[in-house]
Design a protein around this motif. Structure first.
Motif, PDB file in Angstrom:
ATOM      1  N   ASN A 136       0.808  -1.279  -0.043  1.00 58.52           N
ATOM      2  CA  ASN A 136       0.088  -0.107   0.046  1.00 58.52           C
ATOM      3  C   ASN A 136       0.863   1.357   0.052  1.00 58.52           C
ATOM      4  OD1 ASN A 136      -2.379  -1.439   0.021  1.00 58.52           O
ATOM      5  ND2 ASN A 136      -2.292  -1.687   2.161  1.00 58.52           N
ATOM      6  N   VAL A 137       1.806   1.338  -0.974  1.00 57.18           N
ATOM      7  CA  VAL A 137       2.572   2.521  -1.104  1.00 57.18           C
ATOM      8  C   VAL A 137       1.837   3.601  -1.879  1.00 57.18           C
ATOM      9  CG1 VAL A 137       4.837   3.442  -2.117  1.00 57.18           C
ATOM     10  CG2 VAL A 137       4.786   0.964  -1.272  1.00 57.18           C
ATOM     11  N   VAL A 138       1.777   4.929  -1.249  1.00 62.16           N
ATOM     12  CA  VAL A 138       0.885   5.930  -1.978  1.00 62.16           C
ATOM     13  C   VAL A 138       1.481   6.297  -3.224  1.00 62.16           C
ATOM     14  CG1 VAL A 138       0.131   8.084  -1.728  1.00 62.16           C
ATOM     15  CG2 VAL A 138      -0.088   6.630   0.410  1.00 62.16           C
ATOM     16  N   SER A 139       0.956   6.340  -4.195  1.00 61.81           N
ATOM     17  CA  SER A 139       1.357   6.482  -5.496  1.00 61.81           C
ATOM     18  C   SER A 139       0.920   7.941  -6.229  1.00 61.81           C
ATOM     19  CB  SER A 139       1.478   5.677  -6.772  1.00 61.81           C
ATOM     20  OG  SER A 139      -0.081   5.227  -6.768  1.00 61.81           O
ATOM     21  N   ILE A 140      -0.328   8.264  -5.832  1.00 66.70           N
ATOM     22  CA  ILE A 140      -0.879   9.412  -6.316  1.00 66.70           C
ATOM     23  C   ILE A 140      -1.824  10.089  -5.189  1.00 66.70           C
ATOM     24  CG2 ILE A 140      -2.593  10.357  -8.077  1.00 66.70           C
ATOM     25  CD1 ILE A 140      -1.896   8.281  -9.934  1.00 66.70           C
ATOM     26  N   ILE A 141      -1.528  11.424  -5.107  1.00 68.77           N
ATOM     27  CA  ILE A 141      -2.238  12.128  -3.898  1.00 68.77           C
ATOM     28  C   ILE A 141      -3.208  13.035  -4.582  1.00 68.77           C
ATOM     29  CG2 ILE A 141      -1.948  13.531  -1.981  1.00 68.77           C
ATOM     30  CD1 ILE A 141       0.568  12.564  -1.546  1.00 68.77           C
ATOM     31  N   HIS A 142      -4.346  12.962  -4.569  1.00 65.77           N
ATOM     32  CA  HIS A 142      -5.481  13.816  -4.822  1.00 65.77           C
ATOM     33  C   HIS A 142      -5.711  14.826  -3.802  1.00 65.77           C
ATOM     34  CE1 HIS A 142      -6.817  11.468  -8.525  1.00 65.77           C
ATOM     35  NE2 HIS A 142      -6.203  10.401  -7.714  1.00 65.77           N
ATOM     36  N   TRP A 143      -5.368  16.263  -4.144  1.00 68.66           N
ATOM     37  CA  TRP A 143      -5.449  17.177  -2.972  1.00 68.66           C
ATOM     38  C   TRP A 143      -6.503  18.202  -3.521  1.00 68.66           C
ATOM     39  CZ3 TRP A 143      -4.396  21.927  -5.177  1.00 68.66           C
ATOM     40  CH2 TRP A 143      -3.532  22.220  -5.957  1.00 68.66           C
ATOM     41  N   GLN A 144      -7.011  19.068  -2.538  1.00 72.60           N
ATOM     42  CA  GLN A 144      -7.822  20.025  -2.579  1.00 72.60           C
ATOM     43  C   GLN A 144      -7.397  21.210  -1.845  1.00 72.60           C
ATOM     44  OE1 GLN A 144      -9.810  17.015  -1.358  1.00 72.60           O
ATOM     45  NE2 GLN A 144      -9.285  16.147  -3.641  1.00 72.60           N
ATOM     46  N   PHE A 145      -7.456  22.314  -2.177  1.00 70.03           N
ATOM     47  CA  PHE A 145      -6.813  23.590  -1.279  1.00 70.03           C
ATOM     48  C   PHE A 145      -8.203  24.453  -1.201  1.00 70.03           C
ATOM     49  CE2 PHE A 145      -4.888  27.617  -0.361  1.00 70.03           C
ATOM     50  CZ  PHE A 145      -4.399  27.254   0.842  1.00 70.03           C
ATOM     51  N   TYR A 146      -8.727  24.571   0.167  1.00 63.79           N
ATOM     52  CA  TYR A 146      -9.920  25.598   0.006  1.00 63.79           C
ATOM     53  C   TYR A 146      -9.670  26.722   1.186  1.00 63.79           C
ATOM     54  CZ  TYR A 146     -12.417  21.179  -0.959  1.00 63.79           C
ATOM     55  OH  TYR A 146     -12.905  19.874  -1.730  1.00 63.79           O
ATOM     56  N   GLY A 147     -10.447  27.603   0.562  1.00 59.23           N
ATOM     57  CA  GLY A 147     -10.387  28.907   1.192  1.00 59.23           C
ATOM     58  C   GLY A 147     -12.000  29.297   1.533  1.00 59.23           C
ATOM     59  N   THR A 148     -12.111  30.056   2.759  1.00 58.53           N
ATOM     60  CA  THR A 148     -13.636  30.206   3.080  1.00 58.53           C
ATOM     61  C   THR A 148     -13.488  31.407   4.052  1.00 58.53           C
ATOM     62  OG1 THR A 148     -15.736  29.590   4.012  1.00 58.53           O
ATOM     63  CG2 THR A 148     -13.699  28.662   5.018  1.00 58.53           C
ATOM     64  N   THR A 149     -14.492  32.308   3.842  1.00 53.83           N
ATOM     65  CA  THR A 149     -14.487  33.341   4.734  1.00 53.83           C
ATOM     66  C   THR A 149     -16.054  33.578   4.831  1.00 53.83           C
ATOM     67  OG1 THR A 149     -13.780  35.649   5.352  1.00 53.83           O
ATOM     68  CG2 THR A 149     -14.348  35.364   2.845  1.00 53.83           C
ATOM     69  N   ARG A 194     -24.595  40.955  -0.475  1.00 54.89           N
ATOM     70  CA  ARG A 194     -25.028  39.694  -0.118  1.00 54.89           C
ATOM     71  C   ARG A 194     -24.076  39.114   0.876  1.00 54.89           C
ATOM     72  NH1 ARG A 194     -22.078  34.937  -2.045  1.00 54.89           N
ATOM     73  NH2 ARG A 194     -23.136  33.311  -1.317  1.00 54.89           N
ATOM     74  N   ALA A 195     -24.768  38.608   2.062  1.00 53.82           N
ATOM     75  CA  ALA A 195     -23.907  38.149   3.096  1.00 53.82           C
ATOM     76  C   ALA A 195     -23.971  36.741   3.188  1.00 53.82           C
ATOM     77  CB  ALA A 195     -24.867  38.957   4.439  1.00 53.82           C
ATOM     78  N   GLY A 196     -22.914  36.275   3.722  1.00 54.92           N
ATOM     79  CA  GLY A 196     -22.821  34.658   4.221  1.00 54.92           C
ATOM     80  C   GLY A 196     -21.555  34.242   3.987  1.00 54.92           C
ATOM     81  N   SER A 197     -21.359  32.851   3.471  1.00 52.82           N
ATOM     82  CA  SER A 197     -20.093  32.431   3.298  1.00 52.82           C
ATOM     83  C   SER A 197     -19.560  32.390   2.080  1.00 52.82           C
ATOM     84  CB  SER A 197     -20.265  31.056   3.752  1.00 52.82           C
ATOM     85  OG  SER A 197     -19.004  30.280   3.879  1.00 52.82           O
ATOM     86  N   PHE A 198     -18.169  32.562   1.670  1.00 54.64           N
ATOM     87  CA  PHE A 198     -17.712  32.961   0.513  1.00 54.64           C
ATOM     88  C   PHE A 198     -16.511  31.873   0.356  1.00 54.64           C
ATOM     89  CE2 PHE A 198     -19.760  36.686   1.178  1.00 54.64           C
ATOM     90  CZ  PHE A 198     -20.669  37.328   0.159  1.00 54.64           C
TER      91      PHE A 198
END
Length: 118
Positions: free
Chosen positions: A23-36, A44-48
């Motif tokens: 089980n050697v990791v060969s591909i990492i799928h990544w997501q980078f999120y930002g929220t405010t 418009r008020a809320g989450s962006f």
């Protein structure tokens, strides 16, 4: 505007058996999120939120440096991803997410409420 950033790593693709390692990791799928939270220039008020996604192919790992799949932590995988991407690319990704949120908060174009002026 304070943006909260976070990484997500899912899924992790593995090579089931490689050089006597399992089980050697060969591909990492990544997501980078930002929220405010906030109110846009249009009221418009809320989450962006914004995100950027990609993959990192891992290189061969020496047996001495191998981390068993069950022992992986988010911090270990984040270290692999950020090291692979490099500081400049990580900064570009962060800036892109920030800019996208800023554009949501202060759109340069849009529709005028109420329709046409006549």
């Amino acid at each position: 505007m304070a943006i909260t950033y976070r990484w997500n790593f899912d899924p992790l693709e593995v090579t089931y058996s490689s050089a006597s390692l399992d089980n050697v990791v060969s591909i990492i799928h990544w997501q980078f999120y930002g929220t405010t939270e906030g109110t846009s220039s249009l009221g418009r008020a809320g989450s962006f939120q914004a995100s950027n996604i990609g993959t990192v192919n891992t290189t061969s790992v020496a047996s001495a440096d191998f981390v068993a799949y069950g022992s992986l932590t988010e911090a270990i995988v984040e270290g692999w991803v950020t090291a692979s991407l490099g500081d400049d690319r990580v900064a570009e990704i962060s800036a892109s997410v920030s800019k996208s949120i800023e554009t949501q908060l202060n759109p340069p174009t849009g529709k005028v409420e109420g329709g046409v002026p006549w």
